[in-house]
Design a protein around this motif. Structure first.
Motif, PDB file in Angstrom:
ATOM      1  N   ARG A  75       0.104   4.127   1.114  1.00  0.00           N
ATOM      2  CA  ARG A  75       0.003   4.871   2.375  1.00  0.00           C
ATOM      3  C   ARG A  75       1.031   4.391   3.387  1.00  0.00           C
ATOM      4  NH1 ARG A  75      -3.781   0.863   2.345  1.00  0.00           N
ATOM      5  NH2 ARG A  75      -3.963  -0.384   4.266  1.00  0.00           N
ATOM      6  N   PRO A 131       0.823  -1.219   0.000  1.00  0.00           N
ATOM      7  CA  PRO A 131       0.000   0.000   0.000  1.00  0.00           C
ATOM      8  C   PRO A 131       0.850   1.259   0.000  1.00  0.00           C
ATOM      9  CG  PRO A 131      -0.872  -1.602   1.563  1.00  0.00           C
ATOM     10  CD  PRO A 131       0.442  -2.154   1.083  1.00  0.00           C
ATOM     11  N   ASP A 133      -5.466  -4.346  -0.417  1.00  0.00           N
ATOM     12  CA  ASP A 133      -5.349  -3.637   0.866  1.00  0.00           C
ATOM     13  C   ASP A 133      -5.277  -2.133   0.584  1.00  0.00           C
ATOM     14  OD1 ASP A 133      -4.909  -2.791   3.435  1.00  0.00           O
ATOM     15  OD2 ASP A 133      -2.890  -3.664   3.607  1.00  0.00           O
ATOM     16  N   ARG A 135      -6.765   2.020   0.651  1.00  0.00           N
ATOM     17  CA  ARG A 135      -7.538   3.138   1.162  1.00  0.00           C
ATOM     18  C   ARG A 135      -7.608   4.156   0.037  1.00  0.00           C
ATOM     19  NH1 ARG A 135      -8.565  -0.340   3.958  1.00  0.00           N
ATOM     20  NH2 ARG A 135      -8.557  -0.502   6.236  1.00  0.00           N
ATOM     21  N   ILE A 136      -8.113   5.330   0.303  1.00  0.00           N
ATOM     22  CA  ILE A 136      -8.478   6.249  -0.763  1.00  0.00           C
ATOM     23  C   ILE A 136      -7.290   6.606  -1.664  1.00  0.00           C
ATOM     24  CG2 ILE A 136      -8.249   8.253   0.777  1.00  0.00           C
ATOM     25  CD1 ILE A 136     -10.755   7.834  -2.150  1.00  0.00           C
ATOM     26  N   ASP A 147      -4.498   4.972  -2.175  1.00  0.00           N
ATOM     27  CA  ASP A 147      -4.029   3.798  -2.911  1.00  0.00           C
ATOM     28  C   ASP A 147      -4.838   3.583  -4.186  1.00  0.00           C
ATOM     29  OD1 ASP A 147      -2.145   2.897  -0.821  1.00  0.00           O
ATOM     30  OD2 ASP A 147      -3.954   2.460   0.322  1.00  0.00           O
ATOM     31  N   THR A 148      -6.161   3.637  -4.063  1.00  0.00           N
ATOM     32  CA  THR A 148      -6.994   3.341  -5.226  1.00  0.00           C
ATOM     33  C   THR A 148      -6.982   4.475  -6.239  1.00  0.00           C
ATOM     34  OG1 THR A 148      -9.177   2.606  -5.987  1.00  0.00           O
ATOM     35  CG2 THR A 148      -9.145   4.082  -4.093  1.00  0.00           C
ATOM     36  N   MET A 204     -13.647   3.812   3.475  1.00  0.00           N
ATOM     37  CA  MET A 204     -12.441   4.518   3.064  1.00  0.00           C
ATOM     38  C   MET A 204     -12.211   5.812   3.850  1.00  0.00           C
ATOM     39  SD  MET A 204     -10.886   2.876   0.593  1.00  0.00           S
ATOM     40  CE  MET A 204     -11.208   1.556  -0.569  1.00  0.00           C
ATOM     41  N   GLY A 205     -13.205   6.205   4.650  1.00  0.00           N
ATOM     42  CA  GLY A 205     -13.063   7.414   5.443  1.00  0.00           C
ATOM     43  C   GLY A 205     -13.141   8.689   4.632  1.00  0.00           C
TER      44      GLY A 205
END
Length: 262
Positions: free
Chosen positions: A28, A26, A149, A151-152, A154-155, A73-74
């Protein structure tokens, strides 16, 4: 915030991960300072690289269009990625599952634009006026991040986890359907594995397309006539296995297939 040099390094790492089908950790974790602006700039670096080698922009996709995914994803808004000519797949020609890292499929109501959309201030009425037709669609998603794995950031950096798309042959005018109430189901090898309704996408997929037009305008991008817009999935993503044959069936909108070989 990352430096331009680090953004280029991250973009290159993602490109190699996609080419070699060897996912990376990841972002992040490897680059704790990464933010959403960095992530979109990294995405654009790889899009520009592919355009320079002959690919063309065929449209865009919206991701994280459900409240549940945003909460996970927050974040409080969707994200987006590009659909390129080298990502188009055919329902008449099986796709190699081994060409991807962790492939999954999603069922979507695709929008085919007949006119350019305004950017800033784009409304749902603008989207309806500019949409030539809606069509049955399957998006093939993949993650170049290990084990999905993500989060925002990363994608987003990874082109919103997009890898391919296919539209079925049917085309229906947007005035001829209730775009908020299209039922769809996904069959894998003849057995239903998922189902959903088009209002799973921000309550109305038209809302997602209008959001996208406003969002990309901040990067100087216009959603153009002829583009395909995928507004988001009507159900959870389904893992692909070699040999799988998928069919997405929509009430009032026909169907689309996508099959996979070893």
């Amino acid at each position: 915030m990352l430096s331009d040099e680090v953004r280029r390094d991250v973009a290159a790492a993602l490109a190699v991960a996609e080419r070699d089908r060897r996912p990376i950790p990841p972002l992040r974790e490897t680059h704790p300072g990464i933010d959403v602006v960095d992530a979109y700039e990294i995405q654009l670096l790889n899009i520009r690289r592919r355009l320079a080698t002959g690919a063309t922009v065929r449209g865009h996709k919206v991701g994280l269009s459900s409240e549940a995914m945003q909460q996970m994803m927050g974040v409080d808004e969707p994200d987006y990625g590009h659909l390129l000519s080298d990502m188009a797949v055919s329902q008449d020609r099986p796709v190699s599952a081994g060409h991807y890292c962790f492939p999954r499929v999603e069922v979507e109501v695709g929008f085919v634009l007949g006119a350019d959309l305004p950017g800033e201030g784009c409304t749902e009425d603008d989207v309806l006026a500019a949409t030539e037709a809606v069509a049955p669609a399957i998006e093939l998603i993949d993650s170049r991040i290990t084990d999905w794995d993500i989060r925002i950031c990363d994608t987003i950096a990874d082109n919103a986890s997009s890898a391919g798309y296919v539209l079925g042959p049917e085309r229906v005018g947007p005035a001829d359907l209730d775009l908020r109430a299209i039922q769809a189901r996904l069959l894998r090898n003849g057995e239903q594995v998922a189902a959903g309704r088009s209002d799973a996408v921000l309550g109305n997929p038209v809302t997602a397309v209008a959001w996208l037009a406003r969002k990309v305008a901040t990067f100087g991008v216009t959603l153009q006539a002829g583009h395909v817009i995928l507004p988001g999935s009507v159900h959870r993503a389904i893992d692909v296995r070699p040999g799988d044959d998928f069919e997405a069936v929509f009430d009032g909108l026909g169907s689309v297939r996508l099959s996979f070989t070893d």
